[in-house]
Design a protein around this motif. Structure first.
Motif, PDB file in Angstrom:
ATOM      1  N   CYS A  96       0.813  -1.223   0.000  1.00  0.00           N
ATOM      2  CA  CYS A  96       0.000   0.000   0.000  1.00  0.00           C
ATOM      3  C   CYS A  96       0.847   1.273   0.000  1.00  0.00           C
ATOM      4  CB  CYS A  96      -0.953  -0.006   1.198  1.00  0.00           C
ATOM      5  SG  CYS A  96      -2.235  -1.270   1.079  1.00  0.00           S
ATOM      6  N   GLY A  97       2.161   1.133  -0.052  1.00  0.00           N
ATOM      7  CA  GLY A  97       3.018   2.308  -0.083  1.00  0.00           C
ATOM      8  C   GLY A  97       3.129   3.016   1.258  1.00  0.00           C
ATOM      9  N   PHE A  98       2.908   2.281   2.354  1.00  0.00           N
ATOM     10  CA  PHE A  98       3.040   2.810   3.713  1.00  0.00           C
ATOM     11  C   PHE A  98       2.074   3.944   4.011  1.00  0.00           C
ATOM     12  CE2 PHE A  98       6.996   0.844   2.474  1.00  0.00           C
ATOM     13  CZ  PHE A  98       7.233  -0.028   3.538  1.00  0.00           C
ATOM     14  N   ALA A  99       0.966   4.023   3.278  1.00  0.00           N
ATOM     15  CA  ALA A  99      -0.045   5.061   3.493  1.00  0.00           C
ATOM     16  C   ALA A  99      -1.423   4.482   3.174  1.00  0.00           C
ATOM     17  CB  ALA A  99       0.244   6.267   2.602  1.00  0.00           C
TER      18      ALA A  99
ATOM     19  N   ALA B 203      -3.978   8.046   0.568  1.00  0.00           N
ATOM     20  CA  ALA B 203      -2.521   8.187   0.715  1.00  0.00           C
ATOM     21  C   ALA B 203      -2.106   8.961   1.970  1.00  0.00           C
ATOM     22  CB  ALA B 203      -1.892   8.814  -0.523  1.00  0.00           C
ATOM     23  N   LYS B 204      -3.018   9.147   2.918  1.00  0.00           N
ATOM     24  CA  LYS B 204      -2.672   9.841   4.157  1.00  0.00           C
ATOM     25  C   LYS B 204      -2.115   8.861   5.188  1.00  0.00           C
ATOM     26  CE  LYS B 204      -5.968  13.579   3.630  1.00  0.00           C
ATOM     27  NZ  LYS B 204      -7.193  14.188   4.123  1.00  0.00           N
ATOM     28  N   MET B 205      -1.431   9.429   6.174  1.00  0.00           N
ATOM     29  CA  MET B 205      -0.915   8.656   7.300  1.00  0.00           C
ATOM     30  C   MET B 205      -1.342   9.377   8.571  1.00  0.00           C
ATOM     31  SD  MET B 205       2.879   7.576   5.980  1.00  0.00           S
ATOM     32  CE  MET B 205       3.486   9.238   5.786  1.00  0.00           C
ATOM     33  N   PRO B 206      -1.348   8.748   9.717  1.00  0.00           N
ATOM     34  CA  PRO B 206      -0.986   7.367   9.993  1.00  0.00           C
ATOM     35  C   PRO B 206      -2.090   6.413   9.572  1.00  0.00           C
ATOM     36  CG  PRO B 206      -1.681   8.423  12.016  1.00  0.00           C
ATOM     37  CD  PRO B 206      -1.708   9.474  10.924  1.00  0.00           C
ATOM     38  N   THR B 207      -1.754   5.145   9.559  1.00  0.00           N
ATOM     39  CA  THR B 207      -2.683   4.117   9.103  1.00  0.00           C
ATOM     40  C   THR B 207      -2.725   2.938  10.071  1.00  0.00           C
ATOM     41  OG1 THR B 207      -0.956   2.990   7.860  1.00  0.00           O
ATOM     42  CG2 THR B 207      -2.278   4.613   6.658  1.00  0.00           C
ATOM     43  N   THR B 208      -3.731   2.118   9.873  1.00  0.00           N
ATOM     44  CA  THR B 208      -3.813   0.830  10.543  1.00  0.00           C
ATOM     45  C   THR B 208      -4.167  -0.208   9.495  1.00  0.00           C
ATOM     46  OG1 THR B 208      -6.136   1.157  11.103  1.00  0.00           O
ATOM     47  CG2 THR B 208      -4.528   1.757  12.781  1.00  0.00           C
ATOM     48  N   ILE B 209      -3.807  -1.439   9.773  1.00  0.00           N
ATOM     49  CA  ILE B 209      -4.154  -2.528   8.862  1.00  0.00           C
ATOM     50  C   ILE B 209      -5.577  -2.967   9.178  1.00  0.00           C
ATOM     51  CG2 ILE B 209      -3.643  -4.901   8.188  1.00  0.00           C
ATOM     52  CD1 ILE B 209      -0.697  -4.307   8.719  1.00  0.00           C
ATOM     53  N   GLU B 210      -6.391  -3.024   8.156  1.00  0.00           N
ATOM     54  CA  GLU B 210      -7.796  -3.391   8.310  1.00  0.00           C
ATOM     55  C   GLU B 210      -8.152  -4.560   7.404  1.00  0.00           C
ATOM     56  OE1 GLU B 210      -9.525  -2.008  10.628  1.00  0.00           O
ATOM     57  OE2 GLU B 210      -8.196  -0.316  11.034  1.00  0.00           O
ATOM     58  N   HIS B 211      -9.142  -5.317   7.813  1.00  0.00           N
ATOM     59  CA  HIS B 211      -9.675  -6.406   6.983  1.00  0.00           C
ATOM     60  C   HIS B 211     -10.733  -5.827   6.046  1.00  0.00           C
ATOM     61  CE1 HIS B 211      -7.984  -8.695  10.333  1.00  0.00           C
ATOM     62  NE2 HIS B 211      -7.875  -9.687   9.475  1.00  0.00           N
TER      63      HIS B 211
ATOM     64  N   ALA C  56      -9.051   0.185  -4.391  1.00  0.00           N
ATOM     65  CA  ALA C  56      -7.937   0.985  -3.871  1.00  0.00           C
ATOM     66  C   ALA C  56      -6.797   0.087  -3.415  1.00  0.00           C
ATOM     67  CB  ALA C  56      -8.416   1.865  -2.722  1.00  0.00           C
ATOM     68  N   ARG C  57      -7.122  -1.055  -2.845  1.00  0.00           N
ATOM     69  CA  ARG C  57      -6.090  -1.990  -2.406  1.00  0.00           C
ATOM     70  C   ARG C  57      -5.288  -2.511  -3.597  1.00  0.00           C
ATOM     71  NH1 ARG C  57      -4.203  -6.516  -2.510  1.00  0.00           N
ATOM     72  NH2 ARG C  57      -3.184  -7.556  -0.803  1.00  0.00           N
ATOM     73  N   LYS C  58      -5.970  -2.750  -4.691  1.00  0.00           N
ATOM     74  CA  LYS C  58      -5.275  -3.242  -5.889  1.00  0.00           C
ATOM     75  C   LYS C  58      -4.403  -2.166  -6.523  1.00  0.00           C
ATOM     76  CE  LYS C  58      -8.740  -6.701  -6.987  1.00  0.00           C
ATOM     77  NZ  LYS C  58      -9.867  -7.060  -7.839  1.00  0.00           N
ATOM     78  N   SER C  59      -4.799  -0.913  -6.360  1.00  0.00           N
ATOM     79  CA  SER C  59      -4.055   0.214  -6.942  1.00  0.00           C
ATOM     80  C   SER C  59      -3.919   1.318  -5.898  1.00  0.00           C
ATOM     81  CB  SER C  59      -4.794   0.746  -8.170  1.00  0.00           C
ATOM     82  OG  SER C  59      -4.939  -0.247  -9.141  1.00  0.00           O
ATOM     83  N   PRO C  60      -3.043   1.142  -4.919  1.00  0.00           N
ATOM     84  CA  PRO C  60      -2.947   2.101  -3.818  1.00  0.00           C
ATOM     85  C   PRO C  60      -2.605   3.521  -4.263  1.00  0.00           C
ATOM     86  CG  PRO C  60      -1.745   0.091  -3.314  1.00  0.00           C
ATOM     87  CD  PRO C  60      -2.124   0.019  -4.759  1.00  0.00           C
ATOM     88  N   ALA C  61      -3.292   4.479  -3.672  1.00  0.00           N
ATOM     89  CA  ALA C  61      -3.106   5.893  -4.013  1.00  0.00           C
ATOM     90  C   ALA C  61      -1.670   6.359  -3.785  1.00  0.00           C
ATOM     91  CB  ALA C  61      -4.073   6.746  -3.199  1.00  0.00           C
ATOM     92  N   ALA C  62      -1.031   5.901  -2.713  1.00  0.00           N
ATOM     93  CA  ALA C  62       0.320   6.367  -2.374  1.00  0.00           C
ATOM     94  C   ALA C  62       1.359   5.966  -3.415  1.00  0.00           C
ATOM     95  CB  ALA C  62       0.736   5.832  -1.011  1.00  0.00           C
ATOM     96  N   LEU C  63       1.068   4.953  -4.193  1.00  0.00           N
ATOM     97  CA  LEU C  63       2.016   4.491  -5.197  1.00  0.00           C
ATOM     98  C   LEU C  63       1.714   5.047  -6.579  1.00  0.00           C
ATOM     99  CD1 LEU C  63       2.451   0.802  -4.036  1.00  0.00           C
ATOM    100  CD2 LEU C  63       3.855   2.790  -3.491  1.00  0.00           C
TER     101      LEU C  63
END
Length: 108
Positions: free
Chosen positions: A18-21, A26-34, A73-80
């Motif tokens: 996800c490009g760490f965002a 593409a904002k941070m901070p983040t958490t991992i979600e299902h 979005a998961r398939k094509s993350p905004a941060a990348l």
């Protein structure tokens, strides 16, 4: 119900993917979600995990961002930069401002 921790290696893979965002904005901070709730799938899989910021997570939980949009979005993350910036169905009342070669997106 007991829910085991997401293994460190899997967390690292999801963050890198996800490009760490946030995958959506593409904002941070983040958490991992299902994407599909753990209570339904009962396992942690790479394909079902995504990084989300608190705001996008709240929008998903409230149903204002569809699961299909999270999957996209998961398939094509905004941060990348692997996404189409004109595809923003999860932003309600979106306004755009074109200034030269720059397009700004925001909420009304």
């Amino acid at each position: 119900m007991f829910r085991p921790a997401i293994p460190d290696d899997l967390q690292r893979q999801v963050r890198q993917h996800c490009g760490f965002a946030c995958a959506i904005c593409a904002k941070m901070p983040t958490t991992i979600e299902h994407i599909l709730p753990f209570s339904t799938v009962k396992e942690h899989t790479f394909e079902n995990l995504v990084l989300l910021c608190a705001n996008c997570h709240q929008e998903v939980t409230a149903g204002r961002i569809a699961k299909a949009d999270v999957e996209r979005a998961r398939k094509s993350p905004a941060a990348l930069g692997r996404y189409d910036p004109s595809y923003t169905p999860f932003i309600r009342n979106q306004q755009t401002l074109q200034m030269g070669s720059c397009t700004l997106f925001g909420e009304a």
